[in-house]
Motif scaffolding. Structure first.
Motif, PDB file in Angstrom:
ATOM      1  N   LYS A   1       0.432   3.847   1.911  1.00  0.00           N
ATOM      2  CA  LYS A   1       1.706   3.318   1.427  1.00  0.00           C
ATOM      3  C   LYS A   1       2.409   2.419   2.447  1.00  0.00           C
ATOM      4  O   LYS A   1       3.361   1.715   2.106  1.00  0.00           O
ATOM      5  CB  LYS A   1       2.622   4.443   0.977  1.00  0.00           C
ATOM      6  CG  LYS A   1       3.185   5.311   2.068  1.00  0.00           C
ATOM      7  CD  LYS A   1       3.889   6.493   1.439  1.00  0.00           C
ATOM      8  CE  LYS A   1       4.572   7.355   2.486  1.00  0.00           C
ATOM      9  NZ  LYS A   1       5.122   8.574   1.910  1.00  0.00           N
TER      10      LYS A   1
ATOM     11  N   VAL B   1      -1.198  -4.544  -2.046  1.00  0.00           N
ATOM     12  CA  VAL B   1      -2.039  -3.613  -2.793  1.00  0.00           C
ATOM     13  C   VAL B   1      -3.491  -3.691  -2.321  1.00  0.00           C
ATOM     14  O   VAL B   1      -4.168  -2.672  -2.170  1.00  0.00           O
ATOM     15  CB  VAL B   1      -1.945  -3.904  -4.304  1.00  0.00           C
ATOM     16  CG1 VAL B   1      -3.042  -3.173  -5.075  1.00  0.00           C
ATOM     17  CG2 VAL B   1      -0.578  -3.493  -4.831  1.00  0.00           C
TER      18      VAL B   1
ATOM     19  N   ALA C   1      -3.829  -1.801   0.806  1.00  0.00           N
ATOM     20  CA  ALA C   1      -3.720  -0.366   0.550  1.00  0.00           C
ATOM     21  C   ALA C   1      -5.024   0.186  -0.006  1.00  0.00           C
ATOM     22  O   ALA C   1      -5.492   1.254   0.399  1.00  0.00           O
ATOM     23  CB  ALA C   1      -2.571  -0.098  -0.420  1.00  0.00           C
TER      24      ALA C   1
ATOM     25  N   LEU D   1       2.397   2.318  -5.915  1.00  0.00           N
ATOM     26  CA  LEU D   1       2.552   1.201  -4.990  1.00  0.00           C
ATOM     27  C   LEU D   1       3.320   0.042  -5.605  1.00  0.00           C
ATOM     28  O   LEU D   1       4.023  -0.686  -4.905  1.00  0.00           O
ATOM     29  CB  LEU D   1       1.169   0.713  -4.528  1.00  0.00           C
ATOM     30  CG  LEU D   1       0.340   1.699  -3.691  1.00  0.00           C
ATOM     31  CD1 LEU D   1      -1.046   1.129  -3.431  1.00  0.00           C
ATOM     32  CD2 LEU D   1       1.027   2.037  -2.384  1.00  0.00           C
TER      33      LEU D   1
ATOM     34  N   VAL E   1       3.400  -4.138  -1.601  1.00  0.00           N
ATOM     35  CA  VAL E   1       3.646  -2.724  -1.874  1.00  0.00           C
ATOM     36  C   VAL E   1       5.144  -2.471  -1.867  1.00  0.00           C
ATOM     37  O   VAL E   1       5.861  -2.915  -0.971  1.00  0.00           O
ATOM     38  CB  VAL E   1       2.955  -1.848  -0.803  1.00  0.00           C
ATOM     39  CG1 VAL E   1       3.427  -0.398  -0.894  1.00  0.00           C
ATOM     40  CG2 VAL E   1       1.453  -1.928  -0.960  1.00  0.00           C
TER      41      VAL E   1
END
Length: 336
Positions: A87, A92, A95, A158, A207
């Motif tokens: 996080k 994204v 992540a 997210l 995010v």
């Protein structure tokens, strides 16, 4: 790996409790030291114990898709350092790349491989060397279900929106295609690989970190509001509250997560003197007051987070709950 294994076991037990199962009984059947878990002492959990935990959870809940439903309900915060790394990623894509590299900290049976194309990217769930020997065991199947659905919900968290895959491919035959389609949000095709495919537009999306702070405060609120409650009414309330950072879940979604029909859930709640509508309304009221008192959100934001399309609709509901307009309640909270 040991710490992540422990966190996973604690999360499974927490979800089992949410489903109304006896955590003490599960630990007794699996040989897991519940007192050590509660006191956060060092404890070694063997692979055979995890296998037995899955088996007993499935048996006691009468839910063969326990892992699928567990993944649907889990939040990033439950993954400890892995969740924190995911996080804290800027986009994204970053992540997911981090999640893929850290998947083996959660399980040694499956690894994640990401491939980017011109229009979409795919996440493949590949059996490791040890996983290939266990592809048809309960642990492998439950972990596969858990990782696939959790990946989708990770994207929800997210981006703070409901993400729908372009396609889902599954390694083994499934018996309940409709439930897999509901949870994975896409028809599931039998294939030689296990893959989730998503539109490329999500890859570079930043995010949204604020929702994780919101979720953490909601979970703290849940823990203080419903200690040890075991009635279905209390378990539904807790489930709605702890998952409400992505909006109030529908009756159908909640019923499916508790492995019960919508009609049966309504009937059981009626026997306890309430209804799903009353519970969801109580959650919205509690959250509305919580958000306003925190001073961190505009009324329009709160209205949207609670699922109201118009601020006027939220204002009417808030007046019904408290007898005051939200703007006046907000001013009083700021002055106190």
């Amino acid at each position: 790996m040991e710490e992540q294994q422990k966190r996973l076991v604690v999360s499974i037990l927490a979800y089992a409790a949410q489903r109304g199962l006896s955590v003490a009984q599960l630990c007794r059947l699996t040989g897991i030291d519940l007192d050590a878990l509660k006191r956060d002492r060092e404890i070694i959990i063997k692979p055979q114990q995890v296998e037995t935990l899955w088996k007993e959870a499935i048996h006691l809940s009468e839910d063969p898709l326990f892992g699928l439903h567990f993944g649907e309900s889990l939040q990033l915060s439950a993954l400890g350092i892995v969740g924190e790394i995911i996080k804290s990623s800027p986009t994204v894509g970053d992540a997911l790349t981090q999640a893929a590299s850290l998947a083996t900290r959660v399980t040694d049976l499956i690894r994640m491989e990401i491939t980017r194309g011109k229009k979409s990217f795919t996440i493949e769930f590949v059996p490791t060397a040890s996983g290939e020997q266990q592809q048809f065991t309960i642990t492998f199947r439950q972990m596969l279900d858990f990782l696939m659905v959790f990946t989708i919900h990770e994207l929800d968290g997210l981006l703070l929106e409901r993400i729908v895959p372009n396609a889902v491919k599954y390694l083994v035959a499934i018996n309940d295609a409709a439930e897999y389609e509901r949870v994975l949000r896409c028809p599931v095709k039998k294939a030689k690989v296990c893959v989730l495919e998503f539109d490329n537009r999500y890859w570079q999306e930043p995010v949204i970190s604020a929702n994780h702070e919101l979720q953490r405060s909601l979970l703290a609120k849940v823990q203080s509001a419903t200690p040890g409650a075991q009635s279905l009414k209390s378990r539904i309330y807790t489930y709605l509250m702890s998952n409400s950072y992505l909006g109030i879940r529908s009756l159908e979604d909640v019923a499916a997560n508790f492995h019960i029909s919508s009609r049966s859930l309504q009937r059981k709640l009626q026997e306890e003197g309430t209804s799903y509508l009353e519970l969801s309304d109580a959650v919205r009221k509690s959250l509305a007051v919580h958000y306003i008192r925190s001073g961190s959100y505009q009324l329009k934001e709160i209205s949207g987070m609670l699922g109201y399309n118009e601020l006027s609709a939220f204002t009417r509901a808030f007046k019904r709950w408290t007898g005051k307009a939200p703007v006046h309640y907000q001013a009083e909270s700021a002055a106190s």
